[in-house]
Motif scaffolding. Structure first.
Motif, PDB file in Angstrom:
ATOM      1  N   PRO A 356       0.826  -1.216   0.000  1.00 48.57           N
ATOM      2  CA  PRO A 356       0.000   0.000   0.000  1.00 48.57           C
ATOM      3  C   PRO A 356       0.855   1.259   0.000  1.00 48.57           C
ATOM      4  O   PRO A 356       1.948   1.282   0.600  1.00 48.57           O
ATOM      5  CB  PRO A 356      -0.811  -0.118   1.300  1.00 48.57           C
ATOM      6  CG  PRO A 356      -0.803  -1.573   1.628  1.00 48.57           C
ATOM      7  CD  PRO A 356       0.513  -2.097   1.133  1.00 48.57           C
ATOM      8  N   PRO A 357       0.404   2.305  -0.674  1.00 54.60           N
ATOM      9  CA  PRO A 357       1.182   3.546  -0.709  1.00 54.60           C
ATOM     10  C   PRO A 357       1.322   4.168   0.678  1.00 54.60           C
ATOM     11  O   PRO A 357       0.445   4.031   1.527  1.00 54.60           O
ATOM     12  CB  PRO A 357       0.376   4.446  -1.661  1.00 54.60           C
ATOM     13  CG  PRO A 357      -1.000   3.885  -1.635  1.00 54.60           C
ATOM     14  CD  PRO A 357      -0.857   2.415  -1.436  1.00 54.60           C
ATOM     15  N   VAL A 358       2.440   4.845   0.865  1.00 56.45           N
ATOM     16  CA  VAL A 358       2.727   5.541   2.119  1.00 56.45           C
ATOM     17  C   VAL A 358       2.634   7.036   1.849  1.00 56.45           C
ATOM     18  O   VAL A 358       3.083   7.513   0.805  1.00 56.45           O
ATOM     19  CB  VAL A 358       4.137   5.173   2.636  1.00 56.45           C
ATOM     20  CG1 VAL A 358       4.465   5.930   3.914  1.00 56.45           C
ATOM     21  CG2 VAL A 358       4.246   3.672   2.857  1.00 56.45           C
ATOM     22  N   ASP A 359       2.050   7.767   2.782  1.00 58.51           N
ATOM     23  CA  ASP A 359       1.918   9.214   2.621  1.00 58.51           C
ATOM     24  C   ASP A 359       3.262   9.868   2.935  1.00 58.51           C
ATOM     25  O   ASP A 359       3.480  10.458   3.989  1.00 58.51           O
ATOM     26  CB  ASP A 359       0.825   9.749   3.545  1.00 58.51           C
ATOM     27  CG  ASP A 359       0.546  11.231   3.299  1.00 58.51           C
ATOM     28  OD1 ASP A 359       0.983  11.743   2.251  1.00 58.51           O
ATOM     29  OD2 ASP A 359      -0.091  11.863   4.166  1.00 58.51           O
ATOM     30  N   PHE A 360       4.178   9.738   1.990  1.00 58.93           N
ATOM     31  CA  PHE A 360       5.570  10.136   2.188  1.00 58.93           C
ATOM     32  C   PHE A 360       6.135  10.383   0.799  1.00 58.93           C
ATOM     33  O   PHE A 360       6.147   9.477  -0.042  1.00 58.93           O
ATOM     34  CB  PHE A 360       6.286   8.999   2.920  1.00 58.93           C
ATOM     35  CG  PHE A 360       7.721   9.245   3.273  1.00 58.93           C
ATOM     36  CD1 PHE A 360       8.143  10.416   3.845  1.00 58.93           C
ATOM     37  CD2 PHE A 360       8.672   8.238   3.055  1.00 58.93           C
ATOM     38  CE1 PHE A 360       9.471  10.607   4.192  1.00 58.93           C
ATOM     39  CE2 PHE A 360       9.995   8.413   3.395  1.00 58.93           C
ATOM     40  CZ  PHE A 360      10.394   9.601   3.970  1.00 58.93           C
ATOM     41  N   ALA A 361       6.573  11.601   0.513  1.00 59.97           N
ATOM     42  CA  ALA A 361       6.980  11.959  -0.846  1.00 59.97           C
ATOM     43  C   ALA A 361       8.011  11.000  -1.439  1.00 59.97           C
ATOM     44  O   ALA A 361       7.886  10.591  -2.599  1.00 59.97           O
ATOM     45  CB  ALA A 361       7.503  13.395  -0.877  1.00 59.97           C
ATOM     46  N   PRO A 362       9.042  10.587  -0.693  1.00 55.32           N
ATOM     47  CA  PRO A 362       9.995   9.640  -1.283  1.00 55.32           C
ATOM     48  C   PRO A 362       9.353   8.320  -1.674  1.00 55.32           C
ATOM     49  O   PRO A 362       9.795   7.677  -2.625  1.00 55.32           O
ATOM     50  CB  PRO A 362      11.027   9.449  -0.162  1.00 55.32           C
ATOM     51  CG  PRO A 362      10.963  10.704   0.622  1.00 55.32           C
ATOM     52  CD  PRO A 362       9.521  11.099   0.614  1.00 55.32           C
ATOM     53  N   ASP A 363       8.320   7.907  -0.939  1.00 57.98           N
ATOM     54  CA  ASP A 363       7.659   6.658  -1.310  1.00 57.98           C
ATOM     55  C   ASP A 363       6.912   6.814  -2.629  1.00 57.98           C
ATOM     56  O   ASP A 363       6.937   5.921  -3.479  1.00 57.98           O
ATOM     57  CB  ASP A 363       6.693   6.222  -0.208  1.00 57.98           C
ATOM     58  CG  ASP A 363       6.206   4.795  -0.411  1.00 57.98           C
ATOM     59  OD1 ASP A 363       7.032   3.871  -0.285  1.00 57.98           O
ATOM     60  OD2 ASP A 363       5.013   4.611  -0.717  1.00 57.98           O
ATOM     61  N   ALA A 364       6.259   7.966  -2.810  1.00 58.13           N
ATOM     62  CA  ALA A 364       5.575   8.217  -4.081  1.00 58.13           C
ATOM     63  C   ALA A 364       6.575   8.247  -5.230  1.00 58.13           C
ATOM     64  O   ALA A 364       6.315   7.720  -6.322  1.00 58.13           O
ATOM     65  CB  ALA A 364       4.805   9.532  -4.001  1.00 58.13           C
ATOM     66  N   ASP A 365       7.747   8.841  -4.993  1.00 57.36           N
ATOM     67  CA  ASP A 365       8.791   8.854  -6.014  1.00 57.36           C
ATOM     68  C   ASP A 365       9.234   7.433  -6.348  1.00 57.36           C
ATOM     69  O   ASP A 365       9.430   7.077  -7.509  1.00 57.36           O
ATOM     70  CB  ASP A 365      10.007   9.651  -5.522  1.00 57.36           C
ATOM     71  CG  ASP A 365       9.757  11.151  -5.516  1.00 57.36           C
ATOM     72  OD1 ASP A 365       8.772  11.596  -6.134  1.00 57.36           O
ATOM     73  OD2 ASP A 365      10.548  11.875  -4.877  1.00 57.36           O
TER      74      ASP A 365
END
Length: 396
Positions: A356-365
């Motif tokens: 699942p996606p994490v609310d963390f900019a590096p994770d989105a990258d």
């Protein structure tokens, strides 16, 4: 943002590096205070020349016209204007003082004093003056500091960060793209001329991160080297932070193709995490980082052993946060791809993207990067699937 950029874990240490922002007004290299006498720092007149300190104009002879205002007169008047809220007049007085001192070197105490007062005034104008005029004034000072970093000081660093924050907020409101990196670069190069400080550690890491993501690798390397050097000097017992910075240095060196440095830093990080008995998230990421470097160097036997150990942590029952899991699986996929095992690489990519996606900019990258790498691999049949090349964004 570069197509080659890769989001990767800041190991949770971005929070303790950047939390609370950067209060660079407290950097340990304050702007020099104005001298107490007309002879600069209390030096006798015959000592002025060697130190580049300019005397005030001599008093006029009897019967002659009044002497012109000196730089110290002008700065005193500027302070009085500022205290009364007469910011335009204060700016004019400081401009006159700066003109008198413009031929002195940027390290001159008097010139730095006036420049520091101008930077503080610019920040105050940004808070309540004409926005366009205040921006122009700030840009003039920032350009001057960019050309002569030693001229700036804590006030200039604070101004650069304040301008970056305001422009980022303005861009976010309008939806326009914006990068704070040019202003962060000026702040960083100015801060480098002073002594080590905790604020400089935070600023250096922030610059390293922004520069790495923008593919400004030389700046990123310089900044992470500064963060590491200052941390070792000021916080030598903070082993976790040193190890975290070593991993970041390894990633930057890997992107530069400096594989020896990348390996050295990754090994150091693993050694430190072993010494302090770090949690499984950090140790897994350190192992995954080292395995990627070794795979790039062609040492696939060692890379395979290390990446299997990192992968085993995911099933060992120890708590590992989702972003760390994704990073470890990404490293598994990359090592398998370099080793010529596209099927195993595809499986690892699929597992990483299923988290699942994490609310963390590096994770989105990282998710975007993994989708790109996985899609690139899907276009190649197993018989001809090739490892990523040096310039491939899969390596970042």
């Amino acid at each position: 943002m570069s197509a080659r950029r890769s989001g990767w874990l800041r190991l949770g240490f971005a929070s303790f590096v950047l939390a609370g922002g950067l209060s660079c007004a407290s950097l340990n290299y304050p702007d020099p205070a104005p001298p107490l006498s007309g002879h600069g720092q209390g030096l006798p007149p015959d000592a002025d020349a060697p130190f580049g300190i300019r005397e005030d104009p001599p008093a006029p002879a009897a019967g002659t016209t009044e002497r012109p205002l000196s730089w110290s007169d002008l700065t005193r008047l500027a302070r009085e204007h500022r205290q009364r809220g007469e910011l335009t007049q204060a700016r004019e007085r400081l401009a006159q003082a700066a003109m008198q001192l413009k031929d002195l070197p940027p390290t001159n105490a008097q010139r730095r004093t006036v420049f520091g007062l101008q930077a503080r005034l610019a920040e105050r104008l940004l808070e309540g003056g004409d926005p366009e005029d205040a921006d122009r004034f700030a840009d003039e000072l920032l350009a001057e500091a960019e050309a002569e970093p030693e001229l700036g000081g804590a006030a200039l660093v604070s101004l650069a960060l304040s301008v970056a924050e305001r422009r980022a907020a303005r861009a976010a409101g309008s939806g326009a793209p914006y990068s704070p990196l040019p202003l962060l670069r000026i702040a960083f190069e100015t801060a480098r001329t002073g002594p080590a400080s905790r604020d400089r550690i935070g600023l250096s890491f922030r610059v390293a991160d922004e520069a790495y993501r923008a593919d400004e690798l030389a700046l990123a390397r310089r900044a992470i080297d500064q963060a590491l050097a200052d941390t070792r000097r000021l916080r030598p017992t903070d082993k976790q932070k040193i190890a975290a910075f070593e991993i970041y240095r390894s990633r930057i060196a890997l992107a530069q193709g400096d594989l020896d440095t990348a390996e050295t830093s990754a090994v150091r990080a693993n050694q430190i995490f072993d010494e302090v008995d770090a949690d499984s998230s950090n140790r897994g990421i350190a192992e995954a980082s080292l395995a990627e470097v070794l795979a790039r160097k062609g040492d696939l036997d060692r890379a395979s052993v290390i990446i299997r150990g990192a992968r085993a942590r995911l099933d060992a029952g120890d708590p590992i946060h989702d972003h760390a899991r994704r990073l470890i699986l990404a490293a598994v996929a990359r090592v398998e791809r370099i080793a010529g095992n596209p099927g195993a690489a595809r499986k690892a990519y699929a597992e990483a993207l299923a988290i699942p996606p994490v609310d963390f900019a590096p994770d989105a990258d990282l998710v975007r990067r993994l989708r790109h790498e996985s899609g690139e691999l899907e276009k190649q049949p197993d018989a001809v699937a090739s490892p990523p090349t040096t310039d491939s964004p899969a390596l970042r």
